[in-house]
Design a protein around this motif. Structure first.
Motif, mmCIF file in Angstrom:
data_model
loop_
_atom_site.group_PDB
_atom_site.id
_atom_site.type_symbol
_atom_site.label_atom_id
_atom_site.label_comp_id
_atom_site.label_asym_id
_atom_site.label_seq_id
_atom_site.Cartn_x
_atom_site.Cartn_y
_atom_site.Cartn_z
ATOM 1 N N GLN A 15 0.821 -1.202 0.000
ATOM 2 C CA GLN A 15 0.000 0.000 0.000
ATOM 3 C C GLN A 15 0.858 1.256 0.000
ATOM 4 O O GLN A 15 0.503 2.256 -0.611
ATOM 5 N N CYS A 16 1.982 1.202 0.693
ATOM 6 C CA CYS A 16 2.859 2.371 0.803
ATOM 7 C C CYS A 16 3.651 2.637 -0.476
ATOM 8 O O CYS A 16 3.831 3.782 -0.859
ATOM 9 N N ALA A 17 4.146 1.568 -1.105
ATOM 10 C CA ALA A 17 5.085 1.775 -2.202
ATOM 11 C C ALA A 17 4.916 0.822 -3.368
ATOM 12 O O ALA A 17 5.756 0.801 -4.261
ATOM 13 N N GLY A 18 3.883 0.023 -3.364
ATOM 14 C CA GLY A 18 3.694 -0.905 -4.468
ATOM 15 C C GLY A 18 4.589 -2.122 -4.342
ATOM 16 O O GLY A 18 5.063 -2.461 -3.269
ATOM 17 N N GLU A 19 4.800 -2.749 -5.480
ATOM 18 C CA GLU A 19 5.603 -3.965 -5.523
ATOM 19 C C GLU A 19 6.539 -3.883 -6.719
ATOM 20 O O GLU A 19 6.099 -3.626 -7.837
ATOM 21 N N ALA A 20 7.817 -4.092 -6.481
ATOM 22 C CA ALA A 20 8.803 -4.025 -7.560
ATOM 23 C C ALA A 20 8.622 -5.204 -8.510
ATOM 24 O O ALA A 20 8.263 -6.299 -8.090
ATOM 25 N N GLU A 21 8.889 -4.965 -9.797
ATOM 26 C CA GLU A 21 8.832 -6.045 -10.778
ATOM 27 C C GLU A 21 9.872 -7.103 -10.448
ATOM 28 O O GLU A 21 10.991 -6.783 -10.064
ATOM 29 N N GLY A 22 9.499 -8.356 -10.612
ATOM 30 C CA GLY A 22 10.436 -9.443 -10.409
ATOM 31 C C GLY A 22 10.671 -9.815 -8.955
ATOM 32 O O GLY A 22 11.512 -10.640 -8.658
ATOM 33 N N VAL A 23 9.935 -9.197 -8.035
ATOM 34 C CA VAL A 23 10.086 -9.507 -6.613
ATOM 35 C C VAL A 23 8.880 -10.322 -6.169
ATOM 36 O O VAL A 23 7.739 -9.922 -6.379
ATOM 37 N N ASP A 24 9.149 -11.472 -5.556
ATOM 38 C CA ASP A 24 8.085 -12.339 -5.075
ATOM 39 C C ASP A 24 7.889 -12.102 -3.575
ATOM 40 O O ASP A 24 8.632 -12.625 -2.758
ATOM 41 N N LEU A 25 6.905 -11.299 -3.240
ATOM 42 C CA LEU A 25 6.637 -10.997 -1.838
ATOM 43 C C LEU A 25 5.899 -12.131 -1.135
ATOM 44 O O LEU A 25 5.647 -12.050 0.060
ATOM 45 N N GLN A 26 5.570 -13.182 -1.854
ATOM 46 C CA GLN A 26 4.900 -14.330 -1.254
ATOM 47 C C GLN A 26 5.870 -15.457 -0.915
ATOM 48 O O GLN A 26 5.473 -16.447 -0.318
ATOM 49 N N SER A 27 7.138 -15.323 -1.280
ATOM 50 C CA SER A 27 8.093 -16.390 -1.001
ATOM 51 C C SER A 27 8.299 -16.538 0.504
ATOM 52 O O SER A 27 8.113 -15.599 1.270
ATOM 53 N N GLU A 28 8.686 -17.732 0.911
ATOM 54 C CA GLU A 28 8.820 -18.017 2.337
ATOM 55 C C GLU A 28 9.959 -17.251 2.997
ATOM 56 O O GLU A 28 9.908 -16.984 4.190
ATOM 57 N N ASP A 29 10.988 -16.907 2.231
ATOM 58 C CA ASP A 29 12.137 -16.227 2.815
ATOM 59 C C ASP A 29 12.102 -14.715 2.629
ATOM 60 O O ASP A 29 13.087 -14.036 2.884
ATOM 61 N N VAL A 30 10.953 -14.179 2.233
ATOM 62 C CA VAL A 30 10.847 -12.735 1.994
ATOM 63 C C VAL A 30 11.159 -11.929 3.256
ATOM 64 O O VAL A 30 11.692 -10.830 3.175
ATOM 65 N N GLY A 31 10.887 -12.470 4.406
ATOM 66 C CA GLY A 31 11.130 -11.761 5.660
ATOM 67 C C GLY A 31 12.587 -11.481 5.927
ATOM 68 O O GLY A 31 12.922 -10.521 6.616
ATOM 69 N N GLU A 32 13.475 -12.291 5.373
ATOM 70 C CA GLU A 32 14.914 -12.118 5.591
ATOM 71 C C GLU A 32 15.589 -11.266 4.524
ATOM 72 O O GLU A 32 16.751 -10.884 4.681
ATOM 73 N N ALA A 33 14.893 -10.962 3.448
ATOM 74 C CA ALA A 33 15.480 -10.155 2.374
ATOM 75 C C ALA A 33 15.630 -8.701 2.817
ATOM 76 O O ALA A 33 14.789 -8.174 3.548
ATOM 77 N N GLU A 34 16.715 -8.075 2.371
ATOM 78 C CA GLU A 34 16.912 -6.651 2.654
ATOM 79 C C GLU A 34 15.785 -5.861 1.975
ATOM 80 O O GLU A 34 15.364 -6.188 0.858
ATOM 81 N N LEU A 35 15.300 -4.827 2.646
ATOM 82 C CA LEU A 35 14.209 -4.023 2.092
ATOM 83 C C LEU A 35 14.566 -3.454 0.730
ATOM 84 O O LEU A 35 13.734 -3.442 -0.178
ATOM 85 N N ASN A 36 15.806 -2.975 0.568
ATOM 86 C CA ASN A 36 16.174 -2.399 -0.724
ATOM 87 C C ASN A 36 16.188 -3.453 -1.825
ATOM 88 O O ASN A 36 15.913 -3.148 -2.979
ATOM 89 N N ALA A 37 16.468 -4.721 -1.495
ATOM 90 C CA ALA A 37 16.407 -5.800 -2.482
ATOM 91 C C ALA A 37 14.962 -6.084 -2.895
ATOM 92 O O ALA A 37 14.712 -6.604 -3.983
ATOM 93 N N LEU A 38 14.023 -5.745 -2.025
ATOM 94 C CA LEU A 38 12.600 -5.907 -2.327
ATOM 95 C C LEU A 38 12.033 -4.693 -3.063
ATOM 96 O O LEU A 38 10.865 -4.669 -3.416
ATOM 97 N N GLY A 39 12.869 -3.685 -3.259
ATOM 98 C CA GLY A 39 12.430 -2.480 -3.960
ATOM 99 C C GLY A 39 11.902 -1.386 -3.059
ATOM 100 O O GLY A 39 11.279 -0.438 -3.528
ATOM 101 N N TYR A 40 12.145 -1.488 -1.753
ATOM 102 C CA TYR A 40 11.648 -0.494 -0.807
ATOM 103 C C TYR A 40 12.773 0.382 -0.298
ATOM 104 O O TYR A 40 13.770 -0.105 0.226
ATOM 105 N N ASP A 41 12.582 1.687 -0.447
ATOM 106 C CA ASP A 41 13.587 2.642 0.004
ATOM 107 C C ASP A 41 13.216 3.188 1.378
ATOM 108 O O ASP A 41 12.254 2.752 2.003
#
Length: 85
Positions: A15-41
């Protein structure tokens, strides 16, 4: 609301910033990914912190300098929730 969960937090970030192309926010390890790798600044992080603070009636002081992953965000928010009267 007693606990912030990863699916709810992912939706807040969407809701705040959308979803970057090519990023799977449903993957099980999404919680450990760096925010900038998920497309969030830093602006997306600040907006998400603000929304969580309002929605859950908590304060997250200095969180923007300590949070690098979604799991770190959850830890910080849920720690504040347990302190809430």
């Amino acid at each position: 609301m007693s606990e912030l969960t990863l699916p709810v937090l992912v939706e807040i970030f969407r809701q705040c910033a959308g979803e970057a192309e090519g990023v799977d926010l449903q993957s099980e390890d999404v919680g450990e990914a760096e925010l900038n790798a998920l497309g969030y600044d830093s602006l997306a992080l600040l907006e998400a912190i603000s929304q969580v603070e309002r929605k859950y009636s908590i304060g997250m002081p200095d969180a923007e300098s300590r949070i690098r992953t979604l799991n770190e965000f959850l830890d910080q928010a849920n720690e504040q929730l347990t302190r809430r009267p």
